[in-house]
Design an enzyme around this catalytic site. Sequence first.
Site, PDB file in Angstrom:
ATOM      1  N   LEU B  87       0.950  -1.194   0.017  1.00  0.00           N
ATOM      2  CA  LEU B  87      -0.152  -0.010   0.041  1.00  0.00           C
ATOM      3  C   LEU B  87       0.788   1.054   0.049  1.00  0.00           C
ATOM      4  O   LEU B  87       1.972   1.211   0.493  1.00  0.00           O
ATOM      5  CB  LEU B  87      -1.134  -0.097   1.202  1.00  0.00           C
ATOM      6  CG  LEU B  87      -2.098  -0.927   1.392  1.00  0.00           C
ATOM      7  CD1 LEU B  87      -1.488  -2.256   2.262  1.00  0.00           C
ATOM      8  CD2 LEU B  87      -3.118  -0.183   2.239  1.00  0.00           C
ATOM      9  N   CYS B  88       0.335   2.170  -0.753  1.00  0.00           N
ATOM     10  CA  CYS B  88       0.770   3.683  -0.363  1.00  0.00           C
ATOM     11  C   CYS B  88       0.189   4.395   0.325  1.00  0.00           C
ATOM     12  O   CYS B  88      -1.111   4.999   0.124  1.00  0.00           O
ATOM     13  CB  CYS B  88       1.111   4.129  -1.955  1.00  0.00           C
ATOM     14  SG  CYS B  88       1.647   5.956  -1.867  1.00  0.00           S
ATOM     15  N   LEU B  89       0.441   4.283   1.888  1.00  0.00           N
ATOM     16  CA  LEU B  89      -0.377   5.137   2.651  1.00  0.00           C
ATOM     17  C   LEU B  89       0.379   5.523   3.789  1.00  0.00           C
ATOM     18  O   LEU B  89       1.233   5.197   4.292  1.00  0.00           O
ATOM     19  CB  LEU B  89      -1.398   3.869   3.397  1.00  0.00           C
ATOM     20  CG  LEU B  89      -2.148   4.457   4.542  1.00  0.00           C
ATOM     21  CD1 LEU B  89      -3.354   5.274   4.041  1.00  0.00           C
ATOM     22  CD2 LEU B  89      -3.054   3.294   5.170  1.00  0.00           C
TER      23      LEU B  89
END
Lengths: 346, 150
Positions: B87-89
């Site tokens: 994820l890109c969080l």
Amino acid sequence: MDTDIEDPTDWPAEFAHLRETDQLLRCPICKEYLDTAMASANCGHTFCSLCVRRCLSQKTQCPMCHDQLTESDLQPSRLIDSLVKSFKQGRRQLLDTLTRNPQSPAPAQNGHRKRPRIQTRSSTRTAEGMLPTPQATSDRLAAADLSSDNELPAATDGEYLGSSPSSVQIIDDDDATLRGSSRRAKPTMVSCPSCGAKVRESTINSHLNRCLAGKTTEPDSKNFLRSRRTVPLSTGASRLPKPTKLAYKLLTESKLRKVLKELGIRATGDKHQMQARHSEWSPVSDRQLLKRLDVWESTASKPDATKTLATQRDVDRACSQICQHASTARRPVVASIPESPPSSQV
Amino acid sequence: MSTPTRRRLMRDFKRLQSDPPGGISGAPCPDNIMVWNAVIFGPADTPFEDGTFKLVLTFDETYPNKPPTVRFASKMFHPNVYANGELCLDILQNRWSPTYDVAAILTSIQSLLHDPNPNSPANAEAASLYRENRKEYVRRVRETVESSWE
């Protein structure tokens, strides 16, 4: 899973305020009860001393609000430490009481039992002209429950009353009497049968207790002063030097090794390892806690090991386990956006 | 051996069981508390509705001072999820705070499904479809929703 992990949700749902109190006395980082609470002078957020210092060694911002925060902005919060201590002491008892009989908690029943006794007693005293002579006091004591095992040193009692076992009971009764008579609000002054001082009628019994226990009228303040004088002396001797920040980049490996040796920390490994060890040690300013450093080192040097443990094999197994549960999970989804998730911008 | 990290993870688990946020569930592997399986139910009124998306969270002894590694095990079509499931969080990277627990991580990911950020795309195709061809985006997402049931 583990019964020794206490959680705010241990409190029954109907006691939401207790859940909240429990939650408020916990560190937002480790979620345990606050241990040596330190509050930020800027934003007021409070953490365990060790937890927040460990965070600040990585990033100088408040873990709660991300405001700028450095160690010098932290202030000890003794009130919170005391609150945590007393809450922890009463927690089990209160929880047992509430979960056993939430409708009519035991303390309330005790209160009901006491009240009639208070009223008869104070009415008797009114008839005697509100002057509890030593004779009257010992009569009362004789009438009180003698089965109590607690007793004060017999010498202090014997001087006035000749009977020792009931002296603790008087404390109990007098607390109750105090409440009973203060409700009526009659500030009559009487003289203490022990020291002769003029005291308010409502406080005569607690005053008498102090006299009987051999203390002077202001015992608390004297003790307080004495303890303030002695405590720093006794702990100061065993205290380690205050941890200082080091400019690791400016230190050679041998100098850093020397610093570690002087502090009594293990000085093995290369500069990088010693630097990591020293920065982990910095928030820990107590000799006893040095052994925690060993534990930390044995676990923290293993991240690679845990990562290899948790590699493809575990992940694959995890995936297959989830897939097994997928059938049970396939059901209508409830409206599920939480009220306040942490910010989720990318 | 009980370490602060393990104790914290057991605490996270207890919290997740006794006070679970809606639409998420998670538990550590029976033989390794450092690896967790989790399921996020697709939020209602989004293309992800009815999906049961599986994730694997991997912790090490730096938790909670460092975030865990989180990866979708289910196939995802989302602007902020890479092809390999990562994820890109922000809260799992530079905005991480040690005050977050597993429940907070999972609810954040759940709200990411609801509210993608196409400005920092991990999946360029999903991001451009989300911006320019919402109908096709929804169709592709529905495909992953159906595959999540398998």
